[in-house]
Design an enzyme around this catalytic site. Structure first.
Site, PDB file in Angstrom:
ATOM      1  N   SER A 143       0.842  -1.189   0.000  1.00  0.00           N
ATOM      2  CA  SER A 143       0.000   0.000   0.000  1.00  0.00           C
ATOM      3  C   SER A 143       0.881   1.245   0.000  1.00  0.00           C
ATOM      4  O   SER A 143       1.952   1.248   0.609  1.00  0.00           O
ATOM      5  CB  SER A 143      -0.903   0.024   1.236  1.00  0.00           C
ATOM      6  OG  SER A 143      -1.609   1.247   1.319  1.00  0.00           O
ATOM      7  N   TYR A 154      -1.368  -0.133  10.434  1.00  0.00           N
ATOM      8  CA  TYR A 154      -1.503  -0.683   9.088  1.00  0.00           C
ATOM      9  C   TYR A 154      -0.297  -0.313   8.235  1.00  0.00           C
ATOM     10  O   TYR A 154       0.255  -1.153   7.503  1.00  0.00           O
ATOM     11  CB  TYR A 154      -2.785  -0.153   8.454  1.00  0.00           C
ATOM     12  CG  TYR A 154      -2.955  -0.460   6.986  1.00  0.00           C
ATOM     13  CD1 TYR A 154      -3.241  -1.743   6.552  1.00  0.00           C
ATOM     14  CD2 TYR A 154      -2.828   0.547   6.026  1.00  0.00           C
ATOM     15  CE1 TYR A 154      -3.412  -2.021   5.201  1.00  0.00           C
ATOM     16  CE2 TYR A 154      -3.000   0.282   4.676  1.00  0.00           C
ATOM     17  CZ  TYR A 154      -3.292  -1.004   4.271  1.00  0.00           C
ATOM     18  OH  TYR A 154      -3.454  -1.282   2.927  1.00  0.00           O
TER      19      TYR A 154
END
Length: 259
Positions: A143, A154
């Protein structure tokens, strides 16, 4: 059905929806035999759609946050087709969106468990058959949020995916295996049949999530979210022989946002 993945055996995790689903569909369209790995019942619909279109797809539901679940998924592909040519590690995603000081310790653990360990475990499980065959491709979905707001745990997990990609690629490059990653930016997708966090309304404020949306658009020179096909196209390129001289890198797919 003739295409870049003709007769290739492919495992796609998190393939019941979103990017994983589109990757599985397009790989099947190009001749691949695809194992759909997803805990959601939506996996049934993906398999049905692929087979009705003339493709080959099977499914398995396992817990990819355990090594046993990842090993079972790889073994299912071996049982079906005798090998694993391509592994797409797509499982992951933000559970909570909020400033780091508002995370509880258990939530930090859950974010890392969701977005790092399935990729780590599946890479390990796939290595034995790939090394035995002397060939294979692993594509990890990372990501651009490794540099972003309100998603620190995350981001840390996806930073781990980037490091895993670089280090593993170096270890196995001379043994016929490529390891690469795609780092999607913000992506437009239909509503998820199974939300990552069913209690989101209670767990986080709307303005915290809006911060992510605003930052994603502002960070991208194209000033927009991407599409599922734009994300899948990059992953399919990395998985194909067109990328045969590419390994150990993470490709940002965020409209110019490098993460």
């Amino acid at each position: 059905m003739n295409g870049r993945f003709q007769d290739k055996t492919i495992v796609v995790t998190g393939a019941g929806q979103g990017i994983g689903q589109r990757v599985a569909e397009r790989m099947a369209e190009e001749g691949g035999q695809v194992l759909i790995v997803d805990r959601s019942d939506a996996r049934h619909d993906v398999v049905k759609a692929i087979t009705e279109a003339g493709g080959i797809a099977h499914e398995i539901a396992v817990d990819l946050e355990t090594f046993e679940g990842c090993a079972a998924a790889i073994q299912k592909a071996i049982n079906l087709w005798g090998r694993v040519d391509i592994l797409v590690n797509n499982v992951g995603g933000t559970i909570w969106a909020k400033p780091f000081e508002h995370y509880e310790p258990a939530q930090i653990d859950a974010e890392v468990r969701r977005s790092l360990f399935p990729t780590l475990y599946c890479c390990h499980a796939a290595l034995e058959p790939m090394l035995a065959a002397g060939t294979g491709v692993i594509i990890n979905v990372s990501s651009i949020a490794t540099r972003g707001l309100n998603r620190v745990p995350y981001a840390a997990a996806k930073g781990g995916v980037n490091a895993l990609t670089a280090c593993l690629a170096w270890e196995v490059a001379e043994r016929g295996i490529r390891v690469v990653a795609a780092a999607p930016g913000g992506t437009e997708a239909p509503p998820r049949p199974v939300p990552r966090n069913p209690n989101a309304d209670q767990d986080q404020r709307a303005d915290w999530y809006q911060t992510i949306v605003d930052q994603t658009i502002q960070s991208s020179p194209m000033k927009r979210y991407g599409t599922l096909d734009e994300q899948a196209g990059a992953i399919l390129f990395l998985a194909s022989d067109d990328a045969s001289y590419i390994t150990g890198v993470t490709l940002p797919v965020g409209g110019g946002d490098l993460g």
